[in-house]
Enzyme design. Structure first.
Site, PDB file in Angstrom:
ATOM      1  N   TRP A 357       1.066  -0.907  -0.082  1.00 56.94           N
ATOM      2  CA  TRP A 357       0.263  -0.293   0.074  1.00 56.94           C
ATOM      3  C   TRP A 357       1.156   1.286   0.050  1.00 56.94           C
ATOM      4  CZ3 TRP A 357      -1.354  -4.393   1.766  1.00 56.94           C
ATOM      5  CH2 TRP A 357      -2.237  -4.982   1.876  1.00 56.94           C
ATOM      6  N   CYS A 393      -6.470  -5.196  -1.080  1.00 57.69           N
ATOM      7  CA  CYS A 393      -8.230  -5.438  -0.894  1.00 57.69           C
ATOM      8  C   CYS A 393      -8.945  -6.295  -1.903  1.00 57.69           C
ATOM      9  CB  CYS A 393      -8.896  -4.819  -0.401  1.00 57.69           C
ATOM     10  SG  CYS A 393      -9.722  -3.876  -0.916  1.00 57.69           S
ATOM     11  N   HIS A 452     -13.622  -1.640   0.923  1.00 58.79           N
ATOM     12  CA  HIS A 452     -13.080  -2.943   1.114  1.00 58.79           C
ATOM     13  C   HIS A 452     -13.705  -3.859   0.444  1.00 58.79           C
ATOM     14  CE1 HIS A 452      -9.516  -5.554   2.579  1.00 58.79           C
ATOM     15  NE2 HIS A 452     -11.118  -6.102   3.984  1.00 58.79           N
ATOM     16  N   ASP A 475     -12.578 -13.099   4.363  1.00 56.67           N
ATOM     17  CA  ASP A 475     -11.292 -11.703   4.171  1.00 56.67           C
ATOM     18  C   ASP A 475     -10.160 -12.207   4.182  1.00 56.67           C
ATOM     19  OD1 ASP A 475     -10.099  -9.768   3.318  1.00 56.67           O
ATOM     20  OD2 ASP A 475     -10.952  -8.389   5.387  1.00 56.67           O
ATOM     21  N   ASN A 515     -21.063  -2.450  10.451  1.00 58.91           N
ATOM     22  CA  ASN A 515     -22.290  -2.217  12.067  1.00 58.91           C
ATOM     23  C   ASN A 515     -21.229  -0.981  12.873  1.00 58.91           C
ATOM     24  OD1 ASN A 515     -24.479  -1.256  11.928  1.00 58.91           O
ATOM     25  ND2 ASN A 515     -25.167  -3.381  12.891  1.00 58.91           N
ATOM     26  N   ASP A 517     -20.213   1.814  15.539  1.00 55.76           N
ATOM     27  CA  ASP A 517     -20.598   3.684  15.240  1.00 55.76           C
ATOM     28  C   ASP A 517     -19.112   4.120  15.449  1.00 55.76           C
ATOM     29  OD1 ASP A 517     -23.119   3.049  15.325  1.00 55.76           O
ATOM     30  OD2 ASP A 517     -23.692   3.076  17.419  1.00 55.76           O
ATOM     31  N   GLU A 564     -30.680   0.765   8.744  1.00 50.42           N
ATOM     32  CA  GLU A 564     -29.554   1.734  10.010  1.00 50.42           C
ATOM     33  C   GLU A 564     -30.864   2.411  10.269  1.00 50.42           C
ATOM     34  OE1 GLU A 564     -26.687   2.027  10.727  1.00 50.42           O
ATOM     35  OE2 GLU A 564     -25.853   1.482   9.250  1.00 50.42           O
ATOM     36  N   GLU A 569     -31.619  -2.876  14.333  1.00 53.46           N
ATOM     37  CA  GLU A 569     -29.950  -3.039  13.956  1.00 53.46           C
ATOM     38  C   GLU A 569     -29.490  -1.838  15.582  1.00 53.46           C
ATOM     39  OE1 GLU A 569     -27.158   0.161  13.435  1.00 53.46           O
ATOM     40  OE2 GLU A 569     -28.815   1.160  13.728  1.00 53.46           O
ATOM     41  N   TYR A 638      -7.289   4.143   0.157  1.00 52.56           N
ATOM     42  CA  TYR A 638      -8.237   3.684  -0.252  1.00 52.56           C
ATOM     43  C   TYR A 638      -8.550   2.399   1.015  1.00 52.56           C
ATOM     44  CZ  TYR A 638      -7.306  -0.868  -1.115  1.00 52.56           C
ATOM     45  OH  TYR A 638      -7.011  -2.095  -0.573  1.00 52.56           O
TER      46      TYR A 638
END
Length: 807
Positions: A357, A393, A452, A475, A515, A517, A564, A569, A638
């Site tokens: 990167w 990625c 990503h 991943d 998800n 915050d 959302e 949620e 990114y």
């Protein structure tokens, strides 16, 4: 086959070697092969060399003769029989005595029974046909006819057929046979890596068995069944036969391998997928789309997965072998996916790709220049496991899709926009400010990537509570370690959605990506930190993958989280955070009546021009509000890592009750032209405090400068074996010269990867190159091109080409 007694030994003149006698030749004995009239078993009888046989002690001699006799009786019971206690051996058809008692004279020579009679007893496999041709039934039924390989490639839990040619007709009553399959360096029956396949009358499900389904003279067709939990990989095949009359065995090694894959078409396999359309997309489709950019400027590029290309299956199995994980663990797709997640990256196990990167790709290929997985996997295999340079990625994800589809696991590449990277397992994305509301950079280790790319793979999860099977996130990009290795997943999307972060594997990390915050903290005078603001919709937007059966983008955000702001949620978020390192984050809610956001018109700013955005501030209260907004724009990788700040502003905003103000914001080209990195991405950070209420305002918005496409125009009609061409055109959007431009072209079934050196391209100049190639496969194919140069990235194009069979 000819059989002779010479001295005290038995000599068999034949091309087939039978088992040796239990009794070894005594010292001094000599064996000689003469014609079929030579018989000499007793002392005083001339041996083949004319010498008398030496005297033996009677007891020893009888013992040796008894052993020889026993062996010969076992080898040829139809030729000799016992008469009382003497050693009479008679021909089974005419009763002619061949040998008598100890004191008897030698009998006349035995008239040879010839090769025919013994050949009728010995059963030898002459050849094995695995019916592995592209058009053969095996590959058609197992959905493996697309693999460019002459080897037999099958899927577990499903029967396959083979033909055996014998030296004589196979007799079910007196002959036996079994097959053996071995995989790995140390095959063991207990580890299910050494398989013994018996011949049975009727096949039963979920076990290794073989049945004769057709017999024609010396040829037998077998139907072979495998269990649904069979270890996947490359097996070496042998066939062992035994004649019941003689007890002798022969083993035939056809020097052929059998490749076993997962079977998503089999209901009992844990990777079973019901929909034929989805199977065609997620297992059989060798091209796809990978998405990038920002949520407001979603870009798409075509990726050649190429899982059926020549040598790719061998390369994928080489990746598994290189992991040093024992073959016995390759029956469980959960384990295989976890291994592949680790092996696609290189930091701790010399995996397939080396991540980079830095923006400098000397000694390798720029990540943006790749347009497929084939060359990467071939190079890794050819160089014996040396990591290929370089990947980011989307490259890690593309190669993961190739490997898992090749092995038979339904897989897709998935892009998450505004993807969080939680480094401290807090299940929140934390942003720290000092007393003066300046960012504390050394504490801001959490980041939010513009986008990503990872993978979803499909499987049941018997290791988890019911209801958590289906799509699993995996991943391969090296971010954080899992159990000491750079890998992530498989994590159940159902578990992520409901906040069940206590379930394996790596569910907390995936949850935070989609998800969490964003929590803003300010340092107090005593050094402690207070929570000053939270963004509940900052992470996990427009989660995208290619649609089934088309090149359209489909939004799958609903699979990762509830809508959302919904009650479900919020419950999921608070449930997850109770298991994080900051469980008290949600103990004191903060009132908000002023909102700030950034808007973008159309497709957003383009590379080479001024970037224009709108800052929108709204007062939702019935009282006036005043605030000072601090704006800062920085060049960003990114991944969410900031590089350099290119512009700072301070804005004083006064709002009447219920008023909304729109502030025009401009970033001139001259301020960013020499600062951009790979993805041409920037991040705007807004922060401020409402004077009347001390409410903190905070917002981070990432955007990219759009790049042009390569336009590919096929010339003429496409036929297999006939040369055709395509014109590739490009316009430099920048007011400067592009240096050392290379256009890389490839297409599955059209041509292998081919770099075209274009050289320098002047400012705003147009470039046209013509590529010639010869299609090799009929059907709808895709020709893909990407541009590689230092000043401009993510420039690519694709053309659909319908290739017809030659006329």
């Amino acid at each position: 086959m000819r059989v002779f007694f010479v001295g005290r030994g038995l000599v068999i003149n034949s091309g087939v070697t039978l088992s040796k006698s239990r009794e070894e030749k005594m010292p001094g004995e000599r064996l000689s092969i003469r014609d079929n009239s030579s018989v000499g078993r007793f002392h005083g009888v001339a041996a083949s060399n004319g010498e008398a046989a030496p005297e033996r002690h009677t007891e020893s001699k009888q013992k040796k003769e008894s052993g020889c006799r026993r062996w010969f009786q076992r080898a040829c019971p139809c030729c000799f029989r016992r008469q009382n206690s003497s050693y009479d051996v008679t021909n089974g058809t005419d009763g002619v005595v061949v040998g008598g008692g100890e004191n008897e004279e030698p009998t006349p020579p035995l008239t040879a029974t010839g090769d025919t009679e013994l050949n009728e007893l010995t059963l030898v496999v002459r050849s094995i046909n695995l019916l592995s041709g592209k058009s053969d039934r095996n590959k058609k039924e197992h959905h493996t006819d697309e693999y460019h390989s002459d080897e037999l490639i099958i899927r577990r839990g499903q029967t396959f057929q083979m033909e055996l040619d014998f030296s004589r007709p196979f007799n079910l009553n007196t002959d036996k046979l079994h097959l053996e399959l071995k995989t790995g360096p140390l095959p063991q029956v207990s580890k299910k890596t050494h398989i013994i396949i018996p011949l049975v009358d009727e096949l039963q499900d979920d076990r290794w068995e073989a049945k004769i389904v057709e017999q024609n003279v010396k040829r037998v067709k077998l139907s072979v069944n495998s269990p649904v939990n069979a270890v996947i990989g490359k097996y070496k095949l042998t066939c062992t036969t035994q004649c019941e009359k003689t007890g002798e065995t022969t083993t035939h090694d056809p020097n052929k391998d059998i490749y076993m894959l997962f079977n998503p078409w089999c209901e009992d396999d844990t990777v079973y997928m019901e929909s034929e359309k989805e199977l065609k997309e997620y297992v059989l489709n060798d091209t796809g789309r990978i998405y990038y950019g920002t949520e407001m400027q979603i870009g798409a590029r075509t990726w050649n997965f190429g899982q059926f290309d020549e040598g790719i299956l061998e390369a994928c199995l080489f990746v598994l072998d290189n992991s040093e994980v024992p073959p016995s663990g390759r029956g469980d797709p959960v384990n295989v996916v976890r291994v592949i997640s680790a092996m696609i990256n290189s930091p701790d196990d010399r995996g397939v790709l080396e991540g980079n990167w830095s923006g400098s790709y000397v000694g390798g290929t720029s990540p943006t220049a790749w347009s497929g997985s084939v060359e990467i996997l071939r190079q890794y295999h050819k160089e014996g496991g040396t990591p290929v340079k370089y990947g980011q990625c989307w490259v890690f994800s593309g190669v993961t899709t190739t490997v898992l589809r090749c092995l038979g696991i339904p897989t897709r590449s998935v892009t998450n926009f505004q993807s969080a990277h939680d480094t401290d397992v807090s299940l929140t994305t934390d942003v720290y400010f000092d007393e003066n509301m300046e960012p504390i950079h050394h504490l801001n280790s959490d980041s939010v990537w513009n986008f990503h790319v990872w993978n979803d793979c499909w499987m049941a999860r018997p290791d988890l509570p019911p209801g958590l099977g289906g799509w699993q996130a995996v991943d391969s990009t090296p971010q954080e370690t899992s159990h000491g290795t750079f890998r992530c997943g498989p994590a159940s999307l159902a578990a992520v959605r409901s906040g069940q972060v206590y379930l394996k594997f790596d569910t907390p990390f995936v949850f935070a990506e989609v998800n969490s915050d964003k929590i803003y903290w300010q340092r107090n005078l005593d050094g402690t930190f207070s929570q000053i603001h939270s963004e509940k919709k900052a992470v996990g937007h427009c989660i995208s993958t290619k649609a089934v059966g088309s090149d359209e983008r489909v939004d799958i955000t609903n699979l990762y989280k509830y809508p959302e702001g919904s009650e479900e949620e919020r419950i999921a978020v608070e449930t997850a955070c109770r298991y994080g390192s900051k469980p008290d984050v949600y103990s004191s809610p903060i009132a908000e009546d002023v909102r700030v956001e950034v808007r973008m018109e159309g497709e957003g700013p383009r590379m080479g021009g001024d970037a224009q955005l709108k800052i929108v501030v709204k007062n939702t209260s019935s009282q006036p509000r005043r605030t000072t907004l601090h704006s800062q724009v920085a060049v960003m990788y990114y991944t969410g890592v900031l590089r350099d700040t290119v512009k700072k502003d301070t804005l004083n905003v006064a709002l009447n009750p219920q008023e909304e103000k729109i502030i025009e914001w401009v970033l001139p080209y001259t301020q960013y032209q020499n600062q951009l990195v790979d993805q041409a991405a920037l991040m705007m950070t807004l922060s401020g405090r409402v004077n009347e209420t001390q409410q903190v305002l905070a917002n981070q918005t990432s955007f990219r400068l759009r790049t042009p496409d390569l336009n590919i125009e096929p010339v003429g009609e496409a036929y297999v074996g006939k040369e055709m061409s395509a014109k590739i055109t490009f316009t430099n959007p920048l007011p400067c010269t592009l240096r050392n431009v290379v256009i890389r072209v490839e297409g599955l079934g059209l041509r292998d990867l081919h770099p075209i050196k274009v050289g320098d391209v002047g400012k705003h100049a147009n470039v046209t190159v013509t590529e010639h190639f010869i299609p090799t496969i009929a059907g709808k194919r895709k020709l893909v091109a990407s541009l590689d140069c230092r000043q401009l990235s993510q420039v690519h194009g694709v053309a659909d080409i319908d290739v017809r069979e030659s006329q």
